[in-house]
Design a protein around this motif. Structure first.
Motif, PDB file in Angstrom:
ATOM      1  N   UNK A 440       0.840  -1.207   0.000  1.00 42.30           N
ATOM      2  CA  UNK A 440       0.000   0.000   0.000  1.00 42.30           C
ATOM      3  C   UNK A 440       0.873   1.254   0.000  1.00 42.30           C
ATOM      4  N   UNK A 441       1.927   1.237   0.794  1.00 39.32           N
ATOM      5  CA  UNK A 441       2.824   2.401   0.824  1.00 39.32           C
ATOM      6  C   UNK A 441       3.387   2.675  -0.569  1.00 39.32           C
ATOM      7  N   UNK A 442       3.738   1.610  -1.273  1.00 40.22           N
ATOM      8  CA  UNK A 442       4.270   1.786  -2.630  1.00 40.22           C
ATOM      9  C   UNK A 442       3.183   2.291  -3.580  1.00 40.22           C
ATOM     10  N   UNK A 443       1.965   1.807  -3.390  1.00 37.19           N
ATOM     11  CA  UNK A 443       0.880   2.162  -4.314  1.00 37.19           C
ATOM     12  C   UNK A 443       0.522   3.642  -4.251  1.00 37.19           C
ATOM     13  N   UNK A 444       0.663   4.241  -3.094  1.00 36.80           N
ATOM     14  CA  UNK A 444       0.292   5.669  -2.983  1.00 36.80           C
ATOM     15  C   UNK A 444       1.533   6.562  -2.890  1.00 36.80           C
ATOM     16  N   UNK A 445       2.691   5.988  -3.226  1.00 36.40           N
ATOM     17  CA  UNK A 445       3.950   6.758  -3.189  1.00 36.40           C
ATOM     18  C   UNK A 445       4.126   7.440  -1.840  1.00 36.40           C
ATOM     19  N   UNK A 446       3.957   6.657  -0.799  1.00 34.95           N
ATOM     20  CA  UNK A 446       4.110   7.188   0.558  1.00 34.95           C
ATOM     21  C   UNK A 446       5.502   7.795   0.724  1.00 34.95           C
ATOM     22  N   UNK A 447       5.580   8.915   1.328  1.00 24.39           N
ATOM     23  CA  UNK A 447       6.861   9.596   1.517  1.00 24.39           C
ATOM     24  C   UNK A 447       7.126  10.662   0.478  1.00 24.39           C
ATOM     25  N   UNK A 448       6.319  10.649  -0.597  1.00 23.65           N
ATOM     26  CA  UNK A 448       6.449  11.671  -1.633  1.00 23.65           C
ATOM     27  C   UNK A 448       5.337  12.696  -1.466  1.00 23.65           C
ATOM     28  N   UNK A 449       5.698  13.943  -1.239  1.00 23.57           N
ATOM     29  CA  UNK A 449       4.708  14.993  -1.029  1.00 23.57           C
ATOM     30  C   UNK A 449       4.078  15.399  -2.353  1.00 23.57           C
ATOM     31  N   UNK A 450       2.754  15.474  -2.384  1.00 20.91           N
ATOM     32  CA  UNK A 450       2.063  15.906  -3.593  1.00 20.91           C
ATOM     33  C   UNK A 450       1.447  17.282  -3.366  1.00 20.91           C
ATOM     34  N   UNK A 451       1.286  17.987  -4.443  1.00 18.43           N
ATOM     35  CA  UNK A 451       0.730  19.342  -4.367  1.00 18.43           C
ATOM     36  C   UNK A 451      -0.429  19.477  -5.350  1.00 18.43           C
ATOM     37  N   UNK A 452      -1.113  20.615  -5.266  1.00 19.44           N
ATOM     38  CA  UNK A 452      -2.222  20.903  -6.170  1.00 19.44           C
ATOM     39  C   UNK A 452      -1.896  22.135  -7.011  1.00 19.44           C
ATOM     40  N   UNK A 648      -4.843  -6.296   7.056  1.00 19.00           N
ATOM     41  CA  UNK A 648      -4.634  -5.512   5.852  1.00 19.00           C
ATOM     42  C   UNK A 648      -4.224  -4.090   6.172  1.00 19.00           C
ATOM     43  N   UNK A 649      -4.035  -3.320   5.114  1.00 19.05           N
ATOM     44  CA  UNK A 649      -3.634  -1.920   5.245  1.00 19.05           C
ATOM     45  C   UNK A 649      -4.271  -1.120   4.119  1.00 19.05           C
ATOM     46  N   UNK A 650      -4.408   0.185   4.357  1.00 20.45           N
ATOM     47  CA  UNK A 650      -4.979   1.048   3.331  1.00 20.45           C
ATOM     48  C   UNK A 650      -4.342   2.428   3.408  1.00 20.45           C
ATOM     49  N   UNK A 651      -4.344   3.099   2.281  1.00 21.07           N
ATOM     50  CA  UNK A 651      -3.798   4.446   2.219  1.00 21.07           C
ATOM     51  C   UNK A 651      -4.600   5.304   1.265  1.00 21.07           C
ATOM     52  N   UNK A 652      -4.458   6.614   1.406  1.00 22.34           N
ATOM     53  CA  UNK A 652      -5.252   7.525   0.584  1.00 22.34           C
ATOM     54  C   UNK A 652      -4.439   8.776   0.250  1.00 22.34           C
ATOM     55  N   UNK A 653      -4.672   9.304  -0.927  1.00 21.27           N
ATOM     56  CA  UNK A 653      -4.151  10.618  -1.321  1.00 21.27           C
ATOM     57  C   UNK A 653      -5.356  11.542  -1.408  1.00 21.27           C
ATOM     58  N   UNK A 654      -5.409  12.522  -0.517  1.00 18.75           N
ATOM     59  CA  UNK A 654      -6.610  13.328  -0.332  1.00 18.75           C
ATOM     60  C   UNK A 654      -6.331  14.795  -0.643  1.00 18.75           C
ATOM     61  N   UNK A 655      -7.150  15.360  -1.504  1.00 10.19           N
ATOM     62  CA  UNK A 655      -7.045  16.783  -1.838  1.00 10.19           C
ATOM     63  C   UNK A 655      -8.144  17.540  -1.101  1.00 10.19           C
ATOM     64  N   UNK A 656      -7.784  18.651  -0.447  1.00  9.14           N
ATOM     65  CA  UNK A 656      -8.743  19.392   0.379  1.00  9.14           C
ATOM     66  C   UNK A 656      -8.737  20.863  -0.024  1.00  9.14           C
TER      67      UNK A 656
END
Length: 793
Positions: A440-452, A648-656
């Motif tokens: 899951x960490x790999x799937x959501x590129x955990x550790x990489x900051x995303x911007x809008x 299991x585990x889950x992750x999310x990339x959330x835009x606010x």
């Protein structure tokens, strides 16, 4: 027949599988897409069908002083009016604290106090409004923490007299219907050794199941004294048992009650056990010879069937500076509602597992099941785990951030693994939790900051773990019958329910794998308690694991009978025979091939013209004989209450949107250890469906109550559930397979688990994006925006 496996043995790696691990067309697919599949309300019960309408209480807590049914009985077309005096019978699955109709007291708005049976629905509705009920209103209680105190009004003065299962511990003279205590190690010592102790409170409201098909039951008490029920149920056998016990004073026995359950349009736990069905059964006995239909409206679905219980949880966790968890103290007050006959077992399950999927040396859990004057709480997808996991996984994230640790690294450091000691003293089963975390960490590129690109919007990432064990009595069992047809096709009878999850197809795949007959030639019959064998319930995400073992055993028994008759006629040793492509073959004679259709009914002809064999049938059963609910009530040590955990585990990339609080899910991923995905497409369906349902509870759904205990939003107009427009941009389902030793082909259940991590991962993403922590569900746009404005003020 039962199948006995050696510990941690599985055959999934021993040979190539033909049907298991594949995703064939669902065997119920054509029926459903063509409209041929029928549900209870689709059946025609003829001109004698009568209709029932319920008279409901307008008060959350009141004594019933008088009921006058005369005006209703005078309405032309009314056949019968009944009250609690006609059926003074208690019932309940785990605790008998409920009545068919209220007796001297009502305990929630909407509780049934009487019913009208009439020749059409309109007459029944009009007459029900003419039933006069005089009440003496009593003070209600809605907050579970206050309800557990000595100052609160006492809702069940007879609590001490209610029969209940031996693993419940009610507190007489209070509103505490059950108190599960789990103790391991010494939490005070753990907190004393900790470098950081964090304590806070989290709150989870009530939720509705929102199955598309509402509750409906048609019951016929015929002239011979036999009661037949057509019911939309997850639990036909359990319904029969509970109703037989409750209506025994009328002379009804198990043999005289038949429950027929066709396809069911969703349940999510709401159709488990018995709720409105017992009213339908009782009403039928009052109008012998006529079928009676009781169908709930959407509003009644909201306030007079089970609801997911509310929770107020106090969590205290102590850790070392290196991130090692030393102690967890988790105190939960569950808003169980007016009756806890099923809901107390939700509390019990949470009380055994609320330390989460972590290795923790010192644990103190108190799970209090508290009566309140809201509708009865009961089973709901996740069975308590979703509720406590919101606070626990929120808390773990906060601790990691306080320590300056990466939240994923913190979880990975403390994740429970095979052989670790559980809170109640047993050992953890094989699990792929670490693999789930990493994927899951790999799937959501955990550790990489995303911007809008939008300057008003920010992006955060959230992560959460989950686990869940099937919450079932130690003697919960499954069984199956199997028979061949003349053309080599197969009929299988079971009593698990097809709720839309694909259960029938999975059972067909198990049979197919053992007998080499493709799933499209296998028919799995929906339950009829007169003909199908026993199944405890279709709950707890256990039917693939439990009923799957019974089905596999039935198929193995049939296979052994096939080999035995071939041995008798052709002389081949039985251990040299095997099945492939619907035929018997022999390892020592490559030219031998005997199609199943040639003998599974007619038998095999011998040289003298006589025959051997006959119709091939098989039977299988399963009961987890290693489990036990017996334990120390003060510590929960000494028993083996759970069969295994799915993790299991889950992750999310959330835009606010910082201005409005509106949230948009760019991407979410969930990994679940299915043991063995018998049908990968169906597991993916569970992941996607569970995640969306879980996201609905954290982002949209919200039951609102008036000060008088009345539900303010019992329709889909005001109770928001997601539509296709609310689906995340991207959902990444990940299946991990660490075999369950006693599962069919290594499989374990995944149905409920996939919604459990949704709520905390959103709350964690909100903090990651905005630095604010929301500790109560739902995490709505309004709540986020208000928190931001308060922080900026």
């Amino acid at each position: 027949m039962t199948i006995t496996r050696r510990p941690f043995e599985t055959d999934t790696d021993e040979r190539e599988l033909t049907f298991v691990g594949k995703s064939p067309t669902r065997i119920d697919g054509l029926e459903k897409v063509s409209g041929a599949a029928r549900y209870v309300d689709d059946f025609d019960f003829g001109p004698d069908l009568l209709f029932a309408e319920i008279v409901e209480a307008p008060h959350a807590h009141a004594l019933i002083k008088r009921i006058d049914t005369a005006r209703a009985e005078a309405v032309p077309g009314v056949v019968k009016v009944v009250t609690g005096a006609d059926f003074p019978f208690g019932f309940g699955l785990y605790m008998k604290d409920r009545f068919v109709f209220a007796q001297d007291r009502v305990r929630f708005v909407g509780e049934q106090v009487a019913a009208v049976v009439a020749r059409d629905e309109g007459i029944a509705k009009r007459a029900a409004k003419l039933v006069e009920v005089e009440y003496e209103v009593l003070p209600p209680v809605f907050d579970p923490v206050f309800a557990a105190t000595e100052e609160a009004p006492l809702l069940h003065p007879d609590l001490a007299d209610y029969p209940h299962v031996p693993w419940f511990f009610p507190h007489e003279g209070t509103n505490i219907a059950h108190w599960r205590k789990t103790r391991k190690g010494d939490v005070e010592e753990g907190f004393a050794e900790a470098d950081l102790v964090l304590e806070d409170t989290y709150e989870v409201p009530r939720y509705a199941h929102c199955a598309i098909e509402p509750h409906v039951v048609v019951s016929l008490y015929d002239r011979a004294g036999r009661l037949t029920m057509w019911s939309a149920s997850q639990s036909p056998y359990t319904q029969r048992h509970v109703i037989a016990e409750a209506l025994a004073p009328l002379g009804l026995t198990h043999q005289q009650i038949r429950v027929i359950t066709p396809y069911v349009g969703g349940g999510f736990g709401g159709k488990a056990g018995v709720s409105m069905e017992i009213m339908g059964a009782a009403l039928a006995t009052a109008v012998q010879g006529h079928p009676v239909k009781l169908r709930f409206t959407r509003e009644q679905e909201f306030y007079n069937t089970y609801q997911r219980q509310g929770l107020k949880a106090r969590i205290k966790v102590g850790v070392k500076n290196d991130g090692t968890i030393l102690a967890v103290e988790h105190t939960m007050h569950w808003d169980a509602g007016a009756y806890v006959e099923y809901g107390a077992n939700v509390v019990n399950a949470a009380g055994l597992s609320a330390s989460g999927p972590y290795r923790v040396p010192n644990i103190k859990i108190d799970a209090l099941c508290v009566y309140t004057n809201l509708p009865p709480g009961g089973p709901y997808r996740g069975f308590g785990y979703s509720e406590f996991n919101f606070g626990l996984e929120s808390h773990m994230d906060r601790i990691a951030r306080r320590l300056g640790m990466d939240p994923v690294a913190f979880r990975r450091k403390n994740a429970i693994v095979e052989g670790d000691t559980l809170a109640y003293g047993e050992k953890m089963n094989p699990s792929g939790l670490l693999e789930c975390i990493d994927k899951v960490a790999a799937a959501i590129d955990w550790g990489t900051k995303e911007t809008s690109d939008d300057p008003h919007k920010v992006v955060g990432k959230g992560f959460a773990l989950m686990w869940k064990a099937p919450a079932m009595p130690p003697n919960a069992s499954s069984s199956s019958f199997l028979k061949f047809n003349e053309d080599g096709s197969i009929n299988v009878t079971v009593s698990g329910m097809e709720l839309g999850q694909g259960y029938l197809t999975v059972m067909a795949q198990i049979v197919a794998e053992v007998l080499s007959v493709p799933p499209e030639k296998i028919r799995i019959e929906t339950p009829d308690t007169d003909r199908n064998p026993y199944e405890w319930q279709t709950v707890a995400s256990h039917v693939t694991w439990g009923c799957g073992q019974a089905v596999e055993a039935a198929a193995v028994e049939a296979r052994e009978k096939i080999f035995e008759v071939v041995h008798r006629v052709h002389g081949y040793e039985e251990d040299s025979l095997f099945l492939r492509n619907e035929a018997v073959r022999c390892a020592t004679d490559p030219d031998f091939e005997l199609p199943l259709r040639d003998f599974v009914i007619a038998g095999l002809e011998t040289d003298d013209g006589s025959y051997r064999g006959g119709p091939i049938v098989g039977s299988g059963m399963f009961m987890p004989e290693f489990t036990s609910a017996k334990s120390d009530p003060e510590t929960s040590q000494g028993g083996h209450p759970n069969v295994h955990y799915t993790v299991g585990a889950a992750g999310v990339v959330l835009e606010i949107d910082r201005q409005t609080g509106k949230m948009h899910i760019r991407k979410t991923a969930l990994a679940v250890d299915a043991g063995k995905a018998i049908n990968p497409d169906l597991v993916i369906g569970q992941i996607v469906g569970g995640l969306v349902q879980g996201l609905a509870t954290v982002l949209y759904e919200d039951m609102r109550w008036g000060e008088d205990g009345r539900l303010l939003n019992p329709t889909f107009t005001d109770y928001k559930i997601p539509t296709s427009l609310d689906i995340p941009d991207e959902i990444i389902p990940i299946i991990v397979e660490v075999p369950q030793p006693d599962g069919p082909f290594g499989a374990r259940g995944v149905g409920e688990h996939t919604m459990i991590p949704a709520a905390p991962m959103i709350a964690n993403a909100v903090e990651d994006a905005l630095g604010i922590r929301i500790t109560s569900m739902p995490v709505t746009a309004e709540k986020v925006a208000l928190s931001l404005w308060e922080g900026e003020a």
